[in-house]
Design a protein around this motif. Structure first.
Motif, PDB file in Angstrom:
ATOM      1  N   UNK A 232      37.510 -44.311  37.862  1.00  0.00           N
ATOM      2  CA  UNK A 232      36.090 -44.334  37.832  1.00  0.00           C
ATOM      3  C   UNK A 232      36.341 -43.516  40.104  1.00  0.00           C
ATOM      4  N   UNK A 233      35.723 -42.171  40.342  1.00  0.00           N
ATOM      5  CA  UNK A 233      35.475 -42.504  41.779  1.00  0.00           C
ATOM      6  C   UNK A 233      35.437 -43.333  42.917  1.00  0.00           C
ATOM      7  N   UNK A 234      36.486 -43.791  43.674  1.00  0.00           N
ATOM      8  CA  UNK A 234      35.966 -45.098  44.482  1.00  0.00           C
ATOM      9  C   UNK A 234      35.767 -46.561  43.955  1.00  0.00           C
ATOM     10  N   UNK A 235      37.253 -45.898  42.462  1.00  0.00           N
ATOM     11  CA  UNK A 235      37.444 -47.269  42.058  1.00  0.00           C
ATOM     12  C   UNK A 235      38.730 -48.312  43.225  1.00  0.00           C
ATOM     13  N   UNK A 236      38.551 -49.278  43.884  1.00  0.00           N
ATOM     14  CA  UNK A 236      39.649 -49.827  44.483  1.00  0.00           C
ATOM     15  C   UNK A 236      40.853 -50.480  43.498  1.00  0.00           C
ATOM     16  N   UNK A 237      40.811 -50.558  42.279  1.00  0.00           N
ATOM     17  CA  UNK A 237      42.076 -50.933  41.973  1.00  0.00           C
ATOM     18  C   UNK A 237      42.431 -49.761  40.811  1.00  0.00           C
ATOM     19  N   UNK A 238      42.512 -48.707  40.970  1.00  0.00           N
ATOM     20  CA  UNK A 238      42.988 -47.234  40.456  1.00  0.00           C
ATOM     21  C   UNK A 238      44.195 -47.402  40.580  1.00  0.00           C
ATOM     22  N   UNK A 239      44.807 -47.525  39.489  1.00  0.00           N
ATOM     23  CA  UNK A 239      46.490 -46.693  39.533  1.00  0.00           C
ATOM     24  C   UNK A 239      46.658 -48.538  38.961  1.00  0.00           C
ATOM     25  N   UNK A 240      46.182 -49.657  39.414  1.00  0.00           N
ATOM     26  CA  UNK A 240      46.890 -50.585  38.807  1.00  0.00           C
ATOM     27  C   UNK A 240      47.045 -51.250  37.317  1.00  0.00           C
ATOM     28  N   UNK A 241      45.897 -49.832  35.996  1.00  0.00           N
ATOM     29  CA  UNK A 241      45.766 -50.888  34.265  1.00  0.00           C
ATOM     30  C   UNK A 241      47.935 -50.364  34.246  1.00  0.00           C
ATOM     31  N   UNK A 242      48.068 -49.989  34.619  1.00  0.00           N
ATOM     32  CA  UNK A 242      49.772 -49.740  34.090  1.00  0.00           C
ATOM     33  C   UNK A 242      50.227 -51.016  34.382  1.00  0.00           C
ATOM     34  N   UNK A 243      50.599 -51.489  36.094  1.00  0.00           N
ATOM     35  CA  UNK A 243      51.227 -51.948  35.865  1.00  0.00           C
ATOM     36  C   UNK A 243      50.800 -53.841  35.012  1.00  0.00           C
TER      37      UNK A 243
END
Length: 249
Positions: A232-243
């Motif tokens: 979602x646009x503006x999501x602070x934890x974007x990109x942490x799912x794979x980790x």
């Protein structure tokens, strides 16, 4: 002997005798004079061959080069004072020839060469002398007028010295000098300019064109780019799912 008999005498072929017989004795000298007058000395000069245009042009160029070299030799004898005059005369003017100097360049010369000391000689003195030396309808001065102007200023600049010593001292200030080129113009710093260039105070669409550090976002700040990351646009934890997934394994 019978005089009536024909006597065969030899025929004499003498042109002067024929002339004498035809025109009489009084004309012989005239014919001789005419022969003497008509006889011209032979021209011993050989005929001139047709000139080669290439050779003619080369000769003219050599003549011009010799003249230029002579002028160059004369130019090499230019004094250091006149050389400085020419450098200041052409400063800032691409069409200047270096033979005449404008009032602005005259003032710069006096300032750069420290003719103006702020005490004995001021910028006002320099302007007054320039107006006095130049012609009424002229806006420039020649090198000779330039020396006259320096002579006027030398009396004020070096009051304690004689006229001859004063002019030599002021010449030393100028000889071998060149215009001082100023540095790059600095940006004006004022509260108004600072407020207009502070990206942290931008609002609306202008704010979206810069990141928090004030650096421009480029195309991303001008256009709506589609975000295909799945967040979602503006999501602070974007990109942490794979980790997180890899950490749980």
């Amino acid at each position: 002997m019978d005089l009536h008999q024909h006597t065969h005498l030899p025929v004499l072929h003498d042109p002067e005798l024929h002339t004498y017989c035809a025109r009489g004795p009084g004309k012989v000298s005239t014919m001789a004079d005419n022969k003497a007058k008509s006889t011209k000395p032979a021209n011993k000069t050989p005929p001139r061959s047709p000139s080669d245009p290439t050779k003619d042009r080369a000769a003219k160029r050599l003549s011009c080069d010799s003249n230029s070299s002579h002028e160059g030799a004369m130019a090499g004898e230019i004094s250091a004072l006149e050389e400085a005059f020419r450098k200041f005369a052409i400063h800032g003017d691409t069409r200047a020839t270096g033979k005449e100097m404008h009032g602005k360049n005259w003032s710069k010369l006096c300032k750069d060469c420290q003719v103006i000391d702020g005490k004995n000689v001021t910028i006002t003195d320099v302007d007054i002398v320039f107006s006095k030396i130049k012609g009424k309808s002229s806006r420039t001065i020649t090198f000779e007028q330039f020396k006259e102007a320096l002579q006027e200023l030398s009396k004020k600049r070096f009051k304690e010295k004689s006229d001859e010593e004063a002019i030599q001292e002021i010449y030393k200030l100028i000889e071998g000098k060149a215009p001082i080129i100023s540095g790059v113009t600095k940006a004006i710093s004022s509260p108004t300019v600072s407020r207009l260039t502070d990206t942290s105070k931008f609002t609306g669409s202008h704010k979206e064109r810069f990141d928090p550090s004030g650096k421009g976002k480029g195309r991303a700040g001008r256009e709506d780019l589609v975000d295909a990351s799945g967040y979602v646009s503006g999501y602070k934890h974007a990109g942490t799912y794979d980790h997180k997934v890899q950490g749980s394994k």
